[in-house]
Design a protein around this motif. Structure first.
Motif, PDB file in Angstrom:
ATOM      1  N   TYR A  53     -27.202  19.482   8.872  1.00  0.00           N
ATOM      2  CA  TYR A  53     -25.991  19.080   9.598  1.00  0.00           C
ATOM      3  C   TYR A  53     -25.143  20.316   9.881  1.00  0.00           C
ATOM      4  O   TYR A  53     -24.654  20.969   8.962  1.00  0.00           O
ATOM      5  N   LEU A 136     -26.223   9.872  14.656  1.00  0.00           N
ATOM      6  CA  LEU A 136     -25.117  10.565  15.306  1.00  0.00           C
ATOM      7  C   LEU A 136     -25.200  10.434  16.823  1.00  0.00           C
ATOM      8  O   LEU A 136     -24.182  10.246  17.498  1.00  0.00           O
ATOM      9  N   GLY A 139     -23.812   7.215  18.109  1.00  0.00           N
ATOM     10  CA  GLY A 139     -22.361   7.175  18.225  1.00  0.00           C
ATOM     11  C   GLY A 139     -21.830   8.057  19.341  1.00  0.00           C
ATOM     12  O   GLY A 139     -20.888   7.673  20.051  1.00  0.00           O
ATOM     13  N   PRO A 146     -18.285  12.336  15.718  1.00  0.00           N
ATOM     14  CA  PRO A 146     -18.759  12.226  14.327  1.00  0.00           C
ATOM     15  C   PRO A 146     -17.966  13.125  13.383  1.00  0.00           C
ATOM     16  O   PRO A 146     -17.776  14.308  13.647  1.00  0.00           O
ATOM     17  N   GLN A 147     -17.497  12.577  12.305  1.00  0.00           N
ATOM     18  CA  GLN A 147     -16.864  13.328  11.227  1.00  0.00           C
ATOM     19  C   GLN A 147     -17.379  12.742   9.913  1.00  0.00           C
ATOM     20  O   GLN A 147     -16.954  11.663   9.506  1.00  0.00           O
ATOM     21  N   LEU A 148     -18.282  13.461   9.266  1.00  0.00           N
ATOM     22  CA  LEU A 148     -18.916  12.934   8.064  1.00  0.00           C
ATOM     23  C   LEU A 148     -18.155  13.375   6.822  1.00  0.00           C
ATOM     24  O   LEU A 148     -17.800  14.545   6.669  1.00  0.00           O
ATOM     25  N   TYR A 153     -22.211  11.809   2.889  1.00  0.00           N
ATOM     26  CA  TYR A 153     -23.340  12.669   3.240  1.00  0.00           C
ATOM     27  C   TYR A 153     -24.205  12.966   2.024  1.00  0.00           C
ATOM     28  O   TYR A 153     -25.440  12.889   2.091  1.00  0.00           O
TER      29      TYR A 153
END
Length: 258
Positions: A53, A136, A139, A146-148, A153
């Motif tokens: 990521y 991802l 979305g 996306p903000q994980l 995670y």
């Protein structure tokens, strides 16, 4: 011969259960010690997990970061303690093995640990990137950013890594069970369709998300590993002929082996 009153007399089954309990204690203590050793390196392990990521990870609660560090320390503890766990598994199974098979403890630990590590690496660099890219992209195509969170995670990764690490032991486990006459390659082939069903059910339970793509990402490798296990059982899992077994088993133990 006088028997000490302080030492209880145990049946063979009781001795076997006592041995299993003692080995579980050793495995648990080793795992806890390994977690204490790996916790200071949680930052490096999270950085390794983060390689698939490219963006920064967020945390949305004061405790999220520390719980993420604890989870990766648990993962590191399992990996670090795995040789000891495999050793005690072998020693537990050792009474059912022939003398010449009992000498294979080092190859067993090496191969089993290698398979486990291979499963962890395969999950982190193949399965997790594919899974993340699919979710991802789904979305992003709907104009979502996306903000994980680090907690999600790490939890997502650890589940995949542990599952695949253990799943990669399947061929070795099937080979060993075939060697012990618990199963046969023919039996494994006969029940293949049931094994596929069980794999799908397990994948649905163990997959961190409920979508079909991630389910197949886990189910397909499990099916392939099952087929590799059948092939390995055919080649390496054939038990020796019974007359050779009787020659190698010490007197008085042949009945337990048969």
């Amino acid at each position: 011969m006088m028997v000490s009153a302080a030492e209880p007399i145990r049946t063979p089954l009781q001795r076997h259960l006592y041995s299993a309990k003692r080995r579980l204690y050793w495995c648990g203590a080793t795992f806890l010690a390994a977690c204490i050793i790996t916790f200071p390196y949680a930052d490096q392990m999270i950085a390794w997990l983060k390689k698939p990521y490219p963006d920064d990870l967020m945390f949305y609660a004061p405790t999220e970061a520390i719980f993420a560090a604890i989870k990766v320390a648990l993962l590191g503890g399992i990996v670090l303690a795995m040789p000891v766990i495999l050793y005690h598994i072998w020693k537990f199974l050792e009474p059912a093995l022939l003398p010449r098979e009992q000498r294979l403890i080092i190859p067993f630990i090496t191969v089993a640990f290698g398979f486990f590590a291979l499963g962890v690496v395969f999950a982190n660099f193949v399965v997790v990137p594919l899974s993340l890219q699919f979710m991802l992209q789904f979305g992003i195509e709907r104009s979502l950013v996306p903000q994980l969170g680090v907690g999600f995670y790490v939890d997502f990764n650890v589940k995949f890594l542990l599952t695949f690490g253990l799943a990669f032991e399947l061929p070795l486990a099937l080979t060993l069970l075939s060697r012990l006459r618990v199963i046969t390659p023919e039996l494994l082939s006969h029940y293949r369709k049931y094994a596929i069903m069980v794999n799908l059910i397990l994948s649905a339970i163990l997959t961190p998300t409920s979508d079909l793509f991630n389910l197949l990402l886990m189910a397909v490798p499990l099916m392939i590993l099952y087929e590799i296990g059948i092939l390995s059982a055919r080649i390496f899992g054939r038990p020796p002929p019974r007359h050779l077994m009787e020659m190698e088993v010490p007197e008085g133990t042949a009945g337990t082996r048969a």
